[in-house]
Design a protein around this motif. Structure first.
Motif, short mmCIF file in Angstrom:
data_model
loop_
_atom_site.label_atom_id
_atom_site.label_comp_id
_atom_site.label_asym_id
_atom_site.label_seq_id
_atom_site.Cartn_x
_atom_site.Cartn_y
_atom_site.Cartn_z
N ASP A 69 0.83 -1.20 0.00
CA ASP A 69 0.00 0.00 0.00
C ASP A 69 0.86 1.25 0.00
O ASP A 69 0.59 2.21 -0.72
CB ASP A 69 -0.92 -0.02 1.23
CG ASP A 69 -1.95 1.09 1.19
OD1 ASP A 69 -2.43 1.42 0.08
OD2 ASP A 69 -2.29 1.62 2.26
N ALA A 70 1.94 1.24 0.80
CA ALA A 70 2.85 2.39 0.82
C ALA A 70 3.53 2.57 -0.54
O ALA A 70 3.64 3.69 -1.04
CB ALA A 70 3.90 2.19 1.92
N ILE A 71 3.93 1.46 -1.15
CA ILE A 71 4.57 1.54 -2.48
C ILE A 71 3.58 2.06 -3.51
O ILE A 71 3.92 2.90 -4.34
CB ILE A 71 5.12 0.15 -2.88
CG1 ILE A 71 6.31 -0.21 -2.01
CG2 ILE A 71 5.50 0.12 -4.35
CD1 ILE A 71 6.77 -1.65 -2.16
N ALA A 72 2.35 1.58 -3.45
CA ALA A 72 1.33 2.04 -4.42
C ALA A 72 1.06 3.53 -4.25
O ALA A 72 0.90 4.26 -5.24
CB ALA A 72 0.05 1.24 -4.24
N SER A 73 1.01 4.01 -3.02
CA SER A 73 0.78 5.44 -2.83
C SER A 73 1.98 6.25 -3.32
O SER A 73 1.81 7.33 -3.90
CB SER A 73 0.47 5.74 -1.36
OG SER A 73 1.61 5.48 -0.56
N ASP A 74 3.20 5.72 -3.12
CA ASP A 74 4.38 6.41 -3.65
C ASP A 74 4.37 6.45 -5.17
O ASP A 74 4.71 7.47 -5.78
CB ASP A 74 5.66 5.73 -3.15
CG ASP A 74 5.89 5.93 -1.66
OD1 ASP A 74 5.24 6.83 -1.09
OD2 ASP A 74 6.70 5.18 -1.07
N VAL A 75 3.99 5.34 -5.78
CA VAL A 75 3.91 5.29 -7.25
C VAL A 75 2.86 6.28 -7.75
O VAL A 75 3.06 6.97 -8.75
CB VAL A 75 3.61 3.86 -7.74
CG1 VAL A 75 3.22 3.84 -9.19
CG2 VAL A 75 4.81 2.96 -7.50
N GLN A 76 1.75 6.35 -7.05
CA GLN A 76 0.70 7.30 -7.46
C GLN A 76 1.23 8.73 -7.34
O GLN A 76 0.97 9.57 -8.21
CB GLN A 76 -0.53 7.11 -6.59
CG GLN A 76 -1.70 7.99 -6.99
CD GLN A 76 -2.92 7.73 -6.12
OE1 GLN A 76 -2.84 7.04 -5.12
NE2 GLN A 76 -4.03 8.31 -6.51
N GLU A 77 1.97 9.02 -6.28
CA GLU A 77 2.53 10.36 -6.11
C GLU A 77 3.54 10.67 -7.21
O GLU A 77 3.54 11.77 -7.78
CB GLU A 77 3.19 10.46 -4.74
CG GLU A 77 3.70 11.86 -4.42
CD GLU A 77 4.31 11.92 -3.03
OE1 GLU A 77 5.12 12.83 -2.82
OE2 GLU A 77 3.96 11.09 -2.18
N VAL A 78 4.40 9.69 -7.55
CA VAL A 78 5.38 9.90 -8.62
C VAL A 78 4.68 10.11 -9.94
O VAL A 78 5.07 10.97 -10.75
CB VAL A 78 6.35 8.69 -8.68
CG1 VAL A 78 7.17 8.71 -9.95
CG2 VAL A 78 7.26 8.69 -7.47
N THR A 79 3.62 9.35 -10.19
CA THR A 79 2.87 9.50 -11.43
C THR A 79 2.25 10.88 -11.53
O THR A 79 2.31 11.53 -12.59
CB THR A 79 1.77 8.43 -11.52
OG1 THR A 79 2.38 7.14 -11.44
CG2 THR A 79 1.01 8.52 -12.81
N SER A 80 1.66 11.36 -10.45
CA SER A 80 1.06 12.69 -10.49
C SER A 80 2.13 13.76 -10.66
O SER A 80 1.93 14.75 -11.37
CB SER A 80 0.22 12.93 -9.24
OG SER A 80 1.04 12.96 -8.09
N ASN A 81 3.30 13.58 -10.03
CA ASN A 81 4.39 14.53 -10.20
C ASN A 81 4.90 14.54 -11.64
O ASN A 81 5.18 15.60 -12.20
CB ASN A 81 5.54 14.23 -9.24
CG ASN A 81 5.20 14.56 -7.80
OD1 ASN A 81 4.26 15.29 -7.54
ND2 ASN A 81 5.94 14.00 -6.88
#
Length: 143
Positions: A69-81
Protein backbone atom coordinates in the motif's frame (compact mmCIF):
# COMPACT_ATOMS: atom_id res chain seq x y z
CA UNK A 1 -45.70 -73.45 40.05
CA UNK A 2 -48.44 -71.21 39.54
CA UNK A 3 -49.12 -68.84 36.72
CA UNK A 4 -47.98 -65.83 38.76
CA UNK A 5 -44.66 -67.46 39.55
CA UNK A 6 -44.09 -68.33 35.87
CA UNK A 7 -44.96 -64.76 34.93
CA UNK A 8 -42.52 -63.45 37.57
CA UNK A 9 -39.72 -65.70 36.26
CA UNK A 10 -40.42 -64.53 32.67
CA UNK A 11 -40.35 -60.91 33.74
CA UNK A 12 -37.09 -61.49 35.66
CA UNK A 13 -35.50 -63.20 32.61
CA UNK A 14 -36.59 -60.40 30.26
CA UNK A 15 -35.40 -57.88 32.81
CA UNK A 16 -31.97 -59.63 33.01
CA UNK A 17 -31.73 -59.70 29.20
CA UNK A 18 -32.63 -56.01 29.04
CA UNK A 19 -30.07 -55.10 31.68
CA UNK A 20 -27.42 -57.20 29.90
CA UNK A 21 -28.25 -55.49 26.58
CA UNK A 22 -28.06 -52.07 28.25
CA UNK A 23 -24.74 -52.99 29.89
CA UNK A 24 -23.27 -53.94 26.48
CA UNK A 25 -24.57 -50.70 24.95
CA UNK A 26 -23.15 -48.66 27.82
CA UNK A 27 -19.77 -50.43 27.52
CA UNK A 28 -19.62 -49.67 23.79
CA UNK A 29 -20.69 -46.08 24.44
CA UNK A 30 -17.94 -45.69 27.02
CA UNK A 31 -15.41 -47.09 24.53
CA UNK A 32 -16.65 -44.63 21.86
CA UNK A 33 -16.42 -41.72 24.29
CA UNK A 34 -12.84 -42.67 25.20
CA UNK A 35 -11.87 -42.83 21.51
CA UNK A 36 -13.59 -39.48 20.87
CA UNK A 37 -11.81 -37.90 23.82
CA UNK A 38 -8.46 -39.16 22.54
CA UNK A 39 -9.24 -37.89 19.03
CA UNK A 40 -10.21 -34.45 20.33
CA UNK A 41 -7.01 -34.30 22.39
CA UNK A 42 -4.90 -35.22 19.35
CA UNK A 43 -6.69 -32.67 17.18
CA UNK A 44 -6.20 -30.02 19.85
CA UNK A 45 -2.48 -30.83 20.07
CA UNK A 46 -2.07 -30.43 16.32
CA UNK A 47 -4.50 -27.57 15.81
CA UNK A 48 -2.97 -25.17 18.31
CA UNK A 49 0.40 -24.96 16.50
CA UNK A 50 -1.39 -24.74 13.16
CA UNK A 51 -3.50 -21.86 14.43
CA UNK A 52 -0.38 -20.15 15.76
CA UNK A 53 1.31 -20.57 12.35
CA UNK A 54 -1.80 -19.30 10.57
CA UNK A 55 -1.92 -16.29 12.87
CA UNK A 56 1.74 -15.53 12.17
CA UNK A 57 1.13 -15.90 8.44
CA UNK A 58 -1.82 -13.52 8.57
CA UNK A 59 0.25 -10.96 10.49
CA UNK A 60 3.05 -11.29 7.93
CA UNK A 61 0.58 -10.90 5.06
CA UNK A 62 -0.84 -7.79 6.72
CA UNK A 63 2.67 -6.34 7.03
CA UNK A 64 3.35 -7.07 3.36
CA UNK A 65 0.03 -5.51 2.35
CA UNK A 66 0.91 -2.39 4.32
CA UNK A 67 4.22 -2.20 2.45
CA UNK A 68 2.49 -2.70 -0.91
CA UNK A 69 0.00 0.00 0.00
CA UNK A 70 2.85 2.39 0.82
CA UNK A 71 4.57 1.54 -2.48
CA UNK A 72 1.33 2.04 -4.42
CA UNK A 73 0.78 5.44 -2.83
CA UNK A 74 4.38 6.41 -3.65
CA UNK A 75 3.91 5.29 -7.25
CA UNK A 76 0.70 7.30 -7.46
CA UNK A 77 2.53 10.36 -6.11
CA UNK A 78 5.38 9.90 -8.62
CA UNK A 79 2.87 9.50 -11.43
CA UNK A 80 1.06 12.69 -10.49
CA UNK A 81 4.39 14.53 -10.20
CA UNK A 82 5.47 13.28 -13.63
CA UNK A 83 2.15 14.36 -15.09
CA UNK A 84 2.50 17.80 -13.54
CA UNK A 85 6.07 18.05 -14.82
CA UNK A 86 4.98 17.06 -18.34
CA UNK A 87 2.24 19.69 -18.23
CA UNK A 88 4.69 22.33 -17.01
CA UNK A 89 7.24 21.47 -19.71
CA UNK A 90 4.56 21.47 -22.37
CA UNK A 91 3.18 24.83 -21.30
CA UNK A 92 6.65 26.38 -20.81
CA UNK A 93 8.39 25.15 -23.94
CA UNK A 94 5.51 23.96 -26.08
CA UNK A 95 4.09 27.34 -27.06
CA UNK A 96 7.39 29.03 -27.91
CA UNK A 97 8.70 25.94 -29.71
CA UNK A 98 5.57 25.76 -31.82
CA UNK A 99 5.95 29.45 -32.68
CA UNK A 100 9.62 29.02 -33.60
CA UNK A 101 8.82 25.98 -35.69
CA UNK A 102 6.00 27.80 -37.45
CA UNK A 103 8.24 30.80 -38.09
CA UNK A 104 10.99 28.55 -39.46
CA UNK A 105 8.49 26.76 -41.68
CA UNK A 106 7.19 30.08 -42.97
CA UNK A 107 10.69 31.36 -43.73
CA UNK A 108 11.64 28.14 -45.51
CA UNK A 109 8.46 28.22 -47.49
CA UNK A 110 8.90 31.87 -48.44
CA UNK A 111 12.49 31.32 -49.53
CA UNK A 112 11.53 28.18 -51.41
CA UNK A 113 8.64 29.94 -53.15
CA UNK A 114 10.85 32.82 -54.17
CA UNK A 115 13.21 30.41 -55.86
CA UNK A 116 10.46 28.28 -57.38
CA UNK A 117 8.19 31.12 -58.49
CA UNK A 118 10.83 33.11 -60.31
CA UNK A 119 10.95 31.60 -63.83
CA UNK A 120 14.12 31.93 -65.83
CA UNK A 121 14.40 35.09 -68.02
CA UNK A 122 14.14 33.15 -71.27
CA UNK A 123 10.80 31.62 -70.34
CA UNK A 124 9.06 34.81 -69.19
CA UNK A 125 5.94 35.71 -71.06
CA UNK A 126 3.84 38.82 -71.10
CA UNK A 127 0.07 38.77 -71.11
CA UNK A 128 -1.53 41.21 -73.53
CA UNK A 129 -5.32 41.42 -73.61
CA UNK A 130 -5.87 37.86 -72.57
CA UNK A 131 -3.10 36.41 -74.73
CA UNK A 132 0.35 35.24 -73.86
CA UNK A 133 3.12 36.63 -75.99
CA UNK A 134 6.54 34.99 -76.01
CA UNK A 135 9.39 37.13 -74.72
CA UNK A 136 10.92 37.58 -78.17
CA UNK A 137 7.78 39.29 -79.50
CA UNK A 138 7.36 41.31 -76.34
CA UNK A 139 10.61 43.14 -76.92
CA UNK A 140 9.48 44.00 -80.35
CA UNK A 141 6.20 45.45 -79.13
CA UNK A 142 7.81 47.56 -76.43
CA UNK A 143 10.40 49.00 -78.68
Amino acid sequence: MTGGEVAGILVAVFWAILVSFLAVVLARLAQTLRATTKLVADVTEKAVPLLADASATVRSAQTQLDKVDAIASDVQEVTSNASALAGTVASTFGGPLVKVAAFGYGVRRALGRERRDAPPEADRRTVIVGRTVPSGRRRKQKG
